[in-house]
Design an enzyme around this catalytic site. Sequence first.
Site, PDB file in Angstrom:
ATOM      1  N   GLU A  91       0.823  -1.190   0.000  1.00 58.56           N
ATOM      2  CA  GLU A  91       0.000   0.000   0.000  1.00 58.56           C
ATOM      3  C   GLU A  91       0.860   1.243   0.000  1.00 58.56           C
ATOM      4  O   GLU A  91       1.971   1.243   0.517  1.00 58.56           O
ATOM      5  CB  GLU A  91      -0.882   0.017   1.255  1.00 58.56           C
ATOM      6  CG  GLU A  91      -1.881  -1.116   1.245  1.00 58.56           C
ATOM      7  CD  GLU A  91      -2.714  -1.178   2.508  1.00 58.56           C
ATOM      8  OE1 GLU A  91      -2.571  -0.292   3.360  1.00 58.56           O
ATOM      9  OE2 GLU A  91      -3.498  -2.120   2.614  1.00 58.56           O
ATOM     10  N   CYS A 104       3.353   8.244   1.643  1.00 59.98           N
ATOM     11  CA  CYS A 104       3.933   7.243   2.545  1.00 59.98           C
ATOM     12  C   CYS A 104       4.208   5.993   1.699  1.00 59.98           C
ATOM     13  O   CYS A 104       3.285   5.394   1.145  1.00 59.98           O
ATOM     14  CB  CYS A 104       2.923   6.968   3.651  1.00 59.98           C
ATOM     15  SG  CYS A 104       3.476   5.753   4.827  1.00 59.98           S
ATOM     16  N   CYS A 111       7.285  -7.609   6.730  1.00 64.03           N
ATOM     17  CA  CYS A 111       8.480  -7.165   7.449  1.00 64.03           C
ATOM     18  C   CYS A 111       8.900  -8.266   8.403  1.00 64.03           C
ATOM     19  O   CYS A 111       8.058  -8.895   9.043  1.00 64.03           O
ATOM     20  CB  CYS A 111       8.201  -5.881   8.225  1.00 64.03           C
ATOM     21  SG  CYS A 111       9.658  -5.261   9.110  1.00 64.03           S
ATOM     22  N   CYS A 115       7.686  -6.180  15.130  1.00 63.21           N
ATOM     23  CA  CYS A 115       7.375  -5.325  16.267  1.00 63.21           C
ATOM     24  C   CYS A 115       5.985  -5.713  16.794  1.00 63.21           C
ATOM     25  O   CYS A 115       5.078  -5.999  16.011  1.00 63.21           O
ATOM     26  CB  CYS A 115       7.413  -3.856  15.874  1.00 63.21           C
ATOM     27  SG  CYS A 115       9.065  -3.371  15.338  1.00 63.21           S
ATOM     28  N   CYS A 118       2.664  -3.921  15.441  1.00 60.91           N
ATOM     29  CA  CYS A 118       2.614  -3.547  14.029  1.00 60.91           C
ATOM     30  C   CYS A 118       1.897  -4.595  13.181  1.00 60.91           C
ATOM     31  O   CYS A 118       2.243  -5.781  13.214  1.00 60.91           O
ATOM     32  CB  CYS A 118       4.038  -3.343  13.513  1.00 60.91           C
ATOM     33  SG  CYS A 118       4.095  -3.032  11.739  1.00 60.91           S
ATOM     34  N   CYS A 356      -0.460   5.834   8.316  1.00 60.74           N
ATOM     35  CA  CYS A 356       0.912   5.388   8.033  1.00 60.74           C
ATOM     36  C   CYS A 356       1.379   4.423   9.119  1.00 60.74           C
ATOM     37  O   CYS A 356       1.063   4.591  10.270  1.00 60.74           O
ATOM     38  CB  CYS A 356       1.828   6.601   8.069  1.00 60.74           C
ATOM     39  SG  CYS A 356       2.431   7.083   6.483  1.00 60.74           S
TER      40      CYS A 356
HETATM   41  N1  SAH Z   1       9.859  -0.162   9.513  1.00 63.72           N
HETATM   42  C1  SAH Z   1      10.013   1.227   9.707  1.00 63.72           C
HETATM   43  C2  SAH Z   1       9.053   2.053   8.889  1.00 63.72           C
HETATM   44  C3  SAH Z   1       7.645   1.616   8.725  1.00 63.72           C
HETATM   45  S1  SAH Z   1       6.578   1.767  10.086  1.00 63.72           S
HETATM   46  C4  SAH Z   1       9.934   1.570  11.164  1.00 63.72           C
HETATM   47  O1  SAH Z   1       9.547   0.724  11.949  1.00 63.72           O
HETATM   48  O2  SAH Z   1      10.310   2.692  11.519  1.00 63.72           O
HETATM   49  C5  SAH Z   1       6.334   3.520  10.307  1.00 63.72           C
HETATM   50  C6  SAH Z   1       5.997   3.900  11.757  1.00 63.72           C
HETATM   51  O3  SAH Z   1       4.701   3.425  12.146  1.00 63.72           O
HETATM   52  C7  SAH Z   1       6.985   3.315  12.763  1.00 63.72           C
HETATM   53  O4  SAH Z   1       7.331   4.257  13.738  1.00 63.72           O
HETATM   54  C8  SAH Z   1       6.164   2.194  13.359  1.00 63.72           C
HETATM   55  O5  SAH Z   1       6.671   1.806  14.609  1.00 63.72           O
HETATM   56  C9  SAH Z   1       4.794   2.802  13.420  1.00 63.72           C
HETATM   57  N2  SAH Z   1       3.707   1.826  13.593  1.00 63.72           N
HETATM   58  C10 SAH Z   1       3.685   0.540  13.215  1.00 63.72           C
HETATM   59  N3  SAH Z   1       2.493  -0.039  13.559  1.00 63.72           N
HETATM   60  C11 SAH Z   1       1.758   0.926  14.146  1.00 63.72           C
HETATM   61  C12 SAH Z   1       0.449   0.949  14.696  1.00 63.72           C
HETATM   62  N4  SAH Z   1      -0.341  -0.125  14.703  1.00 63.72           N
HETATM   63  N5  SAH Z   1       0.016   2.117  15.210  1.00 63.72           N
HETATM   64  C13 SAH Z   1       0.799   3.213  15.186  1.00 63.72           C
HETATM   65  N6  SAH Z   1       2.029   3.244  14.682  1.00 63.72           N
HETATM   66  C14 SAH Z   1       2.524   2.114  14.168  1.00 63.72           C
HETATM   67 FE1  SF4 Z   2       8.699  -3.764  10.542  1.00 63.02          FE
HETATM   68 FE2  SF4 Z   2       6.423  -2.805  11.516  1.00 63.02          FE
HETATM   69 FE3  SF4 Z   2       8.581  -2.984  13.091  1.00 63.02          FE
HETATM   70 FE4  SF4 Z   2       8.518  -1.152  11.125  1.00 63.02          FE
HETATM   71  S1  SF4 Z   2       7.170  -1.231  12.902  1.00 63.02           S
HETATM   72  S2  SF4 Z   2      10.225  -2.561  11.649  1.00 63.02           S
HETATM   73  S3  SF4 Z   2       7.344  -2.277   9.548  1.00 63.02           S
HETATM   74  S4  SF4 Z   2       7.488  -4.708  12.156  1.00 63.02           S
END
Ligand code: SAH
Ligand code: SF4
Length: 378
Positions: A91, A104, A111, A115, A118, A356
């Site tokens: 997306e 974005c 990934c 995390c 996420c 995002c």
């Molecule tokens: N992988 C990279 C970039 C993609 S995620 C990273 O982790 O930085 C972009 C941002 O969205 C990151 O700060 C991530 O931690 C945050 N994010 C991921 N899942 C989320 C969620 N469910 N709610 C709010 N922020 C989230």
């Molecule tokens: Fe990967 Fe989501 Fe963690 Fe970003 S926040 S590193 S996209 S698992």
Amino acid sequence: MTVNLLDYDREGLIDFLVEMGEKPFRAKQILKWIHQSNQSDFNQMSDLAKNLRTKLSESSVIAMPQVTRDHTAADGTRKWLLSVGSGNGIESVFIPEANRGTLCVSSQVGCALACAFCATGKQGFNRNLSVAEIVGQLWLANKMLVEDFDRQPLAKMQADIADPQIMYSVRRVTNIVMMGMGEPLANFENVVTALNVMLDDHAYGLSRRRVTVSTSGLIPAMDRLRKRCPVALAVSLHAPNDPLRDYLVPINQKYPIKDLLAACQRYLQDAPRDFITFEYVMLDGINDSASHARELIKLVRDVPCKFNLIPFNAFPNSEFRRSSSESIRVFRDMLMQAGLMTTVRKTRGDDIAAACGQLAGRVYDKTRRTAKENIEAI
Ligand code: SAH
Ligand code: SF4
């Protein structure tokens, strides 16, 4: 073999042209056609000699991912679902604002970093996106924005949007954040080549301050990025101490906070901005108390930084809740009072789940690895 010209930055395109006996300066013309005029048909590239156009169409294509959904939320946020083959989807999201239009962009299908909060991380990892698939998101967004803009009667447009700045940002992408699906620095070479195209004056011509890479903290790759292509950097901190960050952002077990902050300081020596943006997802009862805020303030004392607090976006089967607006406000005020510039991310496009960092295309996990195995593999 047919090549995709969207896979090339200027250097790559020059190599390709020289190999076919053409002059290097043709690269600039071709980049302009592709990225500034959104042209994908060689026959329309009128300032190229006919025989070059023929050679190009025999040896190459200009191909982007296929748009499978295109949806605009009530607040103007627009989300595209793109198919990248084998049933996988990624997306990208366009966020129009008063003086800019931010796209974005995704960097991977899924990934591996898992995390805890996420949606992408929960789906596992399938593969890296190619340069063409990364740049293609920008190409497609610009094309569709311009087409839509041109289609609307000017009178209506002017009535809706009196401010010429907004007209401009609605028409084109002015800023990029690599905050879609995936960890950009885990797809390093392709991301750097794509960044080169975004920055190239003959392609998108965006300044290094207007392009932000967001990382969960892959330290060696942060050091390589600052040498190869220093753009603005956002770091997903999310916790003020190692035990909590180990749990929320498991890559912390490999690259702990102290080392991460040192890498942030090194990055600033070459960065186009004089601060790092720390992202901090607000999770109810997990990382959002006053004592977390105090710990955080002490932690980042030596790093010039700004904070972006992101209210957690819930998704099916997520075990967390978004912090209350009151705790977010208190947390923000504490950081601000300590002299840290802090913004709270607006939760935009909620009605199409377009926020995002919460992009959930379709990912078929290929690795079947556990989170721990993934971290060892990276
Ligand atoms: N992988 C990279 C970039 C993609 S995620 C990273 O982790 O930085 C972009 C941002 O969205 C990151 O700060 C991530 O931690 C945050 N994010 C991921 N899942 C989320 C969620 N469910 N709610 C709010 N922020 C989230
Ligand atoms: Fe990967 Fe989501 Fe963690 Fe970003 S926040 S590193 S996209 S698992």
